[in-house]
Design a protein around this motif. Structure first.
Motif, PDB file in Angstrom:
ATOM      1  N   ASP A  13      -2.433  10.756   2.768  1.00 27.59           N
ATOM      2  CA  ASP A  13      -1.017  10.959   2.455  1.00 27.59           C
ATOM      3  C   ASP A  13      -0.895  11.824   1.197  1.00 27.59           C
ATOM      4  O   ASP A  13      -1.422  11.483   0.134  1.00 27.59           O
ATOM      5  N   ASP A  15       1.603  12.511  -0.876  1.00 26.01           N
ATOM      6  CA  ASP A  15       2.251  11.937  -2.066  1.00 26.01           C
ATOM      7  C   ASP A  15       1.311  10.978  -2.794  1.00 26.01           C
ATOM      8  O   ASP A  15       1.258  10.961  -4.024  1.00 26.01           O
ATOM      9  N   ILE A  16       0.586  10.175  -2.029  1.00 21.61           N
ATOM     10  CA  ILE A  16      -0.352   9.235  -2.672  1.00 21.61           C
ATOM     11  C   ILE A  16      -1.498  10.020  -3.314  1.00 21.61           C
ATOM     12  O   ILE A  16      -1.931   9.709  -4.426  1.00 21.61           O
ATOM     13  N   MET A  18      -1.404  12.959  -4.545  1.00 23.09           N
ATOM     14  CA  MET A  18      -0.951  13.617  -5.774  1.00 23.09           C
ATOM     15  C   MET A  18      -0.807  12.642  -6.928  1.00 23.09           C
ATOM     16  O   MET A  18      -1.139  12.972  -8.073  1.00 23.09           O
ATOM     17  N   ILE A  19      -0.345  11.432  -6.637  1.00 24.26           N
ATOM     18  CA  ILE A  19      -0.186  10.489  -7.759  1.00 24.26           C
ATOM     19  C   ILE A  19      -1.553   9.925  -8.174  1.00 24.26           C
ATOM     20  O   ILE A  19      -1.774   9.598  -9.343  1.00 24.26           O
ATOM     21  N   MET A  58      -7.505   3.673   5.914  1.00 23.82           N
ATOM     22  CA  MET A  58      -6.932   4.159   7.178  1.00 23.82           C
ATOM     23  C   MET A  58      -6.646   5.650   7.079  1.00 23.82           C
ATOM     24  O   MET A  58      -5.693   6.056   6.413  1.00 23.82           O
ATOM     25  N   ALA A  87      -3.937  -0.940   1.744  1.00 25.27           N
ATOM     26  CA  ALA A  87      -2.722  -1.743   1.708  1.00 25.27           C
ATOM     27  C   ALA A  87      -2.978  -3.152   2.234  1.00 25.27           C
ATOM     28  O   ALA A  87      -2.151  -4.036   2.082  1.00 25.27           O
ATOM     29  N   LYS A 108      -3.043  -1.074  -2.554  1.00 32.12           N
ATOM     30  CA  LYS A 108      -1.809  -0.280  -2.619  1.00 32.12           C
ATOM     31  C   LYS A 108      -0.621  -1.210  -2.434  1.00 32.12           C
ATOM     32  O   LYS A 108      -0.709  -2.100  -1.580  1.00 32.12           O
ATOM     33  N   PRO A 109       0.492  -1.033  -3.112  1.00 28.81           N
ATOM     34  CA  PRO A 109       0.691   0.023  -4.084  1.00 28.81           C
ATOM     35  C   PRO A 109      -0.059  -0.259  -5.380  1.00 28.81           C
ATOM     36  O   PRO A 109      -0.349  -1.411  -5.699  1.00 28.81           O
ATOM     37  N   PHE A 110      -0.337   0.813  -6.112  1.00 30.23           N
ATOM     38  CA  PHE A 110      -1.050   0.682  -7.375  1.00 30.23           C
ATOM     39  C   PHE A 110      -0.176   1.235  -8.497  1.00 30.23           C
ATOM     40  O   PHE A 110       0.790   1.968  -8.237  1.00 30.23           O
ATOM     41  N   ASP A 111      -0.524   0.865  -9.703  1.00 29.20           N
ATOM     42  CA  ASP A 111       0.212   1.350 -10.867  1.00 29.20           C
ATOM     43  C   ASP A 111      -0.528   2.565 -11.436  1.00 29.20           C
ATOM     44  O   ASP A 111      -1.664   2.426 -11.895  1.00 29.20           O
ATOM     45  N   PRO A 112       0.094   3.749 -11.388  1.00 29.01           N
ATOM     46  CA  PRO A 112      -0.627   4.949 -11.841  1.00 29.01           C
ATOM     47  C   PRO A 112      -0.993   4.933 -13.319  1.00 29.01           C
ATOM     48  O   PRO A 112      -1.890   5.652 -13.743  1.00 29.01           O
ATOM     49  N   VAL A 113      -0.300   4.097 -14.089  1.00 27.54           N
ATOM     50  CA  VAL A 113      -0.609   4.053 -15.532  1.00 27.54           C
ATOM     51  C   VAL A 113      -1.877   3.228 -15.791  1.00 27.54           C
ATOM     52  O   VAL A 113      -2.700   3.581 -16.626  1.00 27.54           O
ATOM     53  N   SER A 114      -2.038   2.144 -15.050  1.00 28.28           N
ATOM     54  CA  SER A 114      -3.195   1.278 -15.324  1.00 28.28           C
ATOM     55  C   SER A 114      -4.368   1.505 -14.363  1.00 28.28           C
ATOM     56  O   SER A 114      -5.446   0.940 -14.563  1.00 28.28           O
TER      57      SER A 114
END
Lengths: 132, 99
Positions: A13, A15-16, A18-19, A58, A87, A108-114
């Motif tokens: 994916d 978007d995922i 990229m983050i 997946m 997920a 997932k979801p994950f926190d991009p900061v941590s």
């Protein structure tokens, strides 16, 4: 002593992907190679030489477990910690993924900061006696 | 999931995260179209699965949870429960896209 510098992330994916790239690169300060599927990851693993791989489960071309099995056939990927990102967080799913030889599982979801801290933790763990 | 505060990031990283969030939101109508026009339950479940993973990671936890719930219902085929779950996904998606 080896350092964690290069992280390959494999996620279909956009978007995922990229983050993940943002989190690991801009927040974590790692050199990141983001691949959109297992085949692309396998093609680039030899030249990128990741210190750790973050691998989606997946995916349409090759699944995460299939990609991991193929990576283990590459001489340069022997002993490189692989962390699944999924997920499906049920304990039996996590156990199954660890059974494929992964160092860890991130949900997932994950926190991009941590996320970079989690990756670092798995890197430290993956270099221990269980590594490989 | 407990989130670390984004304001702990340097300004450039905060701006980068915000730009990515805007990009994600701009792509929501296309994701909804993919869900609505999926040719079969497996394709619909796959689209919902991707939305669920992405939405929560961009801070849209409710949308992510609604997508996950609808994904689980896809295995049972079309029915009123799935229709309700999809309406909820659509509502939250619209809310996120127009906020």
């Amino acid at each position: 002593m080896a350092e964690l510098r290069r992280v390959m992330c494999v996620e279909d994916d956009a978007d995922i992907r990229m983050i993940l790239e943002f989190s690991l690169g801009s927040v974590g300060g790692y050199e990141v190679l983001a691949c959109s599927g297992g085949r692309a990851a396998l093609a680039q693993a030899g030249s990128f030489r990741p210190d750790l791989v973050l691998l989606d489960v997946m995916m349409p071309d090759l699944t995460g477990p299939e990609t991991l099995a193929a990576m283990r056939e590459l001489p340069e990927m022997q002993g490189v910690p692989v962390v699944f990102i999924t997920a499906k967080a049920m304990p039996e799913e996590v156990e199954k993924l660890l059974g494929y030889g992964a160092t860890g599982v991130i949900v997932k979801p994950f926190d991009p900061v941590s996320l970079p801290q989690q990756i670092r933790m798995y890197w430290d763990y993956g270099r221990g006696p269980r590594a490989g | 999931m407990v989130r670390a505060p984004a304001d702990s990031l340097p300004p450039a990283s905060r701006a980068g995260l915000e730009a990515l969030r805007r990009r994600f939101v701009a792509g929501l109508p296309a994701r909804w179209q993919e869900i609505e026009q999926a040719p079969d339950p497996a394709a619909r479940a796959a689209a919902l699965h991707r939305l669920a993973g992405a939405a929560g990671s961009y801070g849209y936890e409710q949308l992510g949870q609604a997508a996950r719930a609808a994904e689980r219902l896809c295995a049972g085929g079309d029915g009123p429960e799935l229709a309700r779950a999809l309406r909820e996904v659509g509502r939250l998606l619209h809310q996120a896209a127009t906020a």
